[in-house]
Scaffold this active site. Structure first.
Site, mmCIF file in Angstrom:
data_model
loop_
_atom_site.group_PDB
_atom_site.id
_atom_site.type_symbol
_atom_site.label_atom_id
_atom_site.label_comp_id
_atom_site.label_asym_id
_atom_site.label_seq_id
_atom_site.Cartn_x
_atom_site.Cartn_y
_atom_site.Cartn_z
ATOM 1 N N LYS A 273 -5.577 10.090 -18.518
ATOM 2 C CA LYS A 273 -6.025 10.482 -20.516
ATOM 3 C C LYS A 273 -4.895 11.405 -20.815
ATOM 4 C CE LYS A 273 -6.968 14.879 -21.151
ATOM 5 N NZ LYS A 273 -6.285 15.783 -20.354
ATOM 6 N N ARG B 146 11.739 7.786 -15.759
ATOM 7 C CA ARG B 146 13.146 8.173 -16.599
ATOM 8 C C ARG B 146 14.660 8.831 -15.681
ATOM 9 N NH1 ARG B 146 14.609 7.326 -22.323
ATOM 10 N NH2 ARG B 146 12.391 7.507 -22.960
ATOM 11 N N HIS C 128 -13.101 15.982 -20.340
ATOM 12 C CA HIS C 128 -13.661 16.320 -19.694
ATOM 13 C C HIS C 128 -15.036 17.000 -19.518
ATOM 14 C CE1 HIS C 128 -10.211 15.620 -17.938
ATOM 15 N NE2 HIS C 128 -9.140 17.293 -18.745
HETATM 16 C C1 BG6 Z 1 -5.705 18.830 -18.236
HETATM 17 C C2 BG6 Z 1 -5.501 18.985 -19.468
HETATM 18 O O1 BG6 Z 1 -6.628 17.400 -18.371
HETATM 19 O O2 BG6 Z 1 -6.684 19.344 -17.244
HETATM 20 C C3 BG6 Z 1 -4.932 20.321 -19.395
HETATM 21 O O3 BG6 Z 1 -4.552 18.522 -19.645
HETATM 22 C C4 BG6 Z 1 -6.107 21.746 -18.861
HETATM 23 O O4 BG6 Z 1 -4.892 21.282 -20.390
HETATM 24 C C5 BG6 Z 1 -6.818 20.536 -17.103
HETATM 25 O O5 BG6 Z 1 -5.146 22.398 -17.827
HETATM 26 C C6 BG6 Z 1 -7.015 21.467 -16.651
HETATM 27 O O6 BG6 Z 1 -7.742 21.063 -14.972
HETATM 28 P P1 BG6 Z 1 -8.129 21.994 -14.413
HETATM 29 O O7 BG6 Z 1 -8.482 20.605 -12.827
HETATM 30 O O8 BG6 Z 1 -7.188 22.723 -13.760
HETATM 31 O O9 BG6 Z 1 -9.406 22.521 -14.688
#
Ligand code: BG6
Length: 520
Positions: free
Chosen positions: A178, A53, A270
């Site tokens: 996601k 945007r 996750h």
């Molecule tokens: C994301 C979440 O999918 O994963 C975040 O939306 C989170 O809130 C992040 O901090 C964590 O990813 P990583 O790879 O830093 O563990």
């Protein structure tokens, strides 16, 4: 040493990033692409078009991308490689609800493909809010940017042909970030909207945890070693803990996080995927569909938690003010952009069961939270205690059990706790740890998850992506918990001090079973 070849070669294409001016593009996607180029992994012919945007020229987009690379890249910026990279970065401004945005994008895309002699294969990366997904895929289709979806159906016929390509070798693929929805119903709606335009073989639903080296190593550990599988079951394993602890608070993502909360943000995707990798049966091959089926079977076996069971099996909490390493954190409700009476959880702990033969009676404890004492993600597999004879005769101080810990981040590796004899005349024992560190064993730092995953999409390999049924199965398990919290949850959430290891309620959840959280 970077891998010299990917199992399937990445193909020449244009990558169009919706949400191109956003955080994910700047912090993760553009640095990942730059690192792939640096390591000689990108196809020779490619272009990256950011779409957002925000009004920006190509030059401004390149500047933002450069800042992102300087700040977040795994490897340092090299001027000659950067010059090469930035020549292939472009930007188109437009609003997703405006049909003109799609025709503008199309004009720019076609011109870029002609200028750079690109074949016309396209990957559309949807790094946008879930509410915009349906209109975006529809806009792409109406503007004629998506190749005939039958290409996907043709490719699906052959399990070997992971890449959905037409007879000229061209493809259109879509990457969906996601969150895919906020409950089962909205996830189904999004999946249905995407399926109107793309065939399942063209859709890559990303869960970046599956791209992490240490997460991929779970299957290698389990199925490339003879010593683990025989004891990987309820006869030998007492319980499993999965922890994703984050030191950062909500940061600049208040609008998104207020609507999401820890269960939707981290567990639905996750952490359930980590659970699937720990709990799945051995797949009979590494074919993407076979591996995805095996992961999916775990989701099918999750014992539901519904209604007032949420009180027994779940804990949700919110951080209050405190100190995390290096910073003072205001309470969650005082963070910018957060409602002062917010009931969004920033921490969640769960106890669950995988109801199948292998895992009968074995509890899995999951926990994740923001503004905790340290950043650490790990899986701890606790083995059963040995009989109380020989070295284990003291009933008030039983021997510590064996624990296999898989460290996902920031340390990458694994450790095994075993009992050893203390040197000396007495038969005294003490737990010791055997460590393996990826960095020490392999030298170079592991590639970022997004590097591997972007390459997989360019190669058409969907193994590490979420299939539609898996996304819906995990929402089907999560949604009753969300509903249970609404009807049976407490009005005020328990709190935990920022910089602590979580609320006392989470301690009670595990301690009432005579167990403790694994120290991080
Ligand atoms: C994301 C979440 O999918 O994963 C975040 O939306 C989170 O809130 C992040 O901090 C964590 O990813 P990583 O790879 O830093 O563990």
């Amino acid at each position: 040493m970077p891998e010299s070849s990917h199992p399937l070669p990445p193909q020449a294409c244009s990558l169009i990033i919706f949400g191109g001016s956003g955080d994910l593009a700047r912090r993760k996607l553009l640095p990942a692409l730059y690192n792939l180029l640096l390591d000689g992994m990108l196809p020779a012919d490619y272009a990256v078009l950011g779409m957002g945007r925000k009004k920006m020229s190509d030059a401004e987009f390149r500047r933002t991308a450069r800042e992102g690379v300087v700040k977040y890249s795994r490897q340092k910026l090299k001027e000659d490689v950067w010059t090469d990279f930035e020549r292939r970065l472009f930007y188109v401004a437009g609003s997703l609800d405006d049909p003109k945005a799609y025709t503008d994008l199309r004009t720019r895309l076609v011109k870029t493909e002609a200028d750079l002699h690109l074949p016309g294969s396209r990957i559309f990366y949807l790094a946008i809010p879930p509410t915009s997904i349906a209109m975006t895929v529809e806009g792409l289709q109406k503007a004629g940017m998506v190749l005939d979806r039958r290409e996907g159906a043709a490719a699906r016929k052959s399990l070997q042909a992971h890449a959905a390509t037409d007879h000229h070798g061209l493809f259109s693929r879509v990457i969906v970030e996601k969150p895919i929805g906020r409950d089962l119903e909205s996830a189904k709606e999004i999946n249905a909207a995407v399926a109107k335009v793309f065939d399942e073989a063209q859709i890559f639903r990303i869960d970046h945890y599956l791209g992490k080296e240490t997460v991929q190593n779970i299957l290698v550990l389990r199925f490339a070693n003879s010593i683990f599988d025989p004891i990987w079951n309820h006869q030998y394993i007492d319980h499993v803990q999965i922890t994703v602890s984050e030191a950062e608070g909500v940061g600049s993502r208040a609008t998104y996080y207020e609507e999401a909360g820890a269960l939707r943000d981290m567990v639905q995707n996750h952490i359930l995927q980590l659970l699937c990798l720990v709990a799945m049966e051995p797949p009979y091959s590494l074919d993407p569909e076979v591996v995805r089926n095996a992961r999916m079977d775990v989701l099918r076996c999750l014992r539901p938690i519904a209604g007032n069971e949420v009180q027994k099996y779940t804990v949700r909490a919110q951080y209050s003010s405190g100190c995390v390493p290096g910073a003072e954190v205001p309470g969650y409700r005082r963070e910018p952009g957060i409602k002062p009476d917010s009931t969004t959880e920033t921490y969640v702990a769960l106890k669950l069961f995988v109801e199948n033969w292998r895992w009968s009676g074995v509890p899995f404890y999951l926990r994740t939270g923001k503004a905790l004492a340290k950043r650490a993600s790990e899986i701890a597999v606790y083995f059963k205690e040995i009989p109380q004879i020989l070295f284990n005769t003291n009933p008030v101080a039983p021997l510590a059990p064996n624990v296999l810990t898989l460290n996902i981040q920031p340390e990458e590796g694994l450790s095994l706790r075993i009992i050893s004899k203390v040197p000396g005349a007495k038969a005294k024992t003490h737990p010791v740890e055997m460590h393996f560190r990826h960095g020490e064993a392999f030298g170079a730092p592991s590639p970022e998850a997004y590097e591997r995953l972007l390459l997989d999409v360019m190669a058409g390999d969907a193994s590490l992506f979420m299939r539609r049924d898996a996304v819906e199965a995990s929402w089907a398990w999560i949604t009753p918990i969300l509903e249970g919290w609404k009807t049976h949850g407490t009005k005020w959430l328990p709190e935990y001090e920022a910089g602590s290891m979580g609320p006392v309620e989470a301690e009670r959840l595990i301690q009432s079973d005579g167990r403790n959280w694994h120290p991080l």
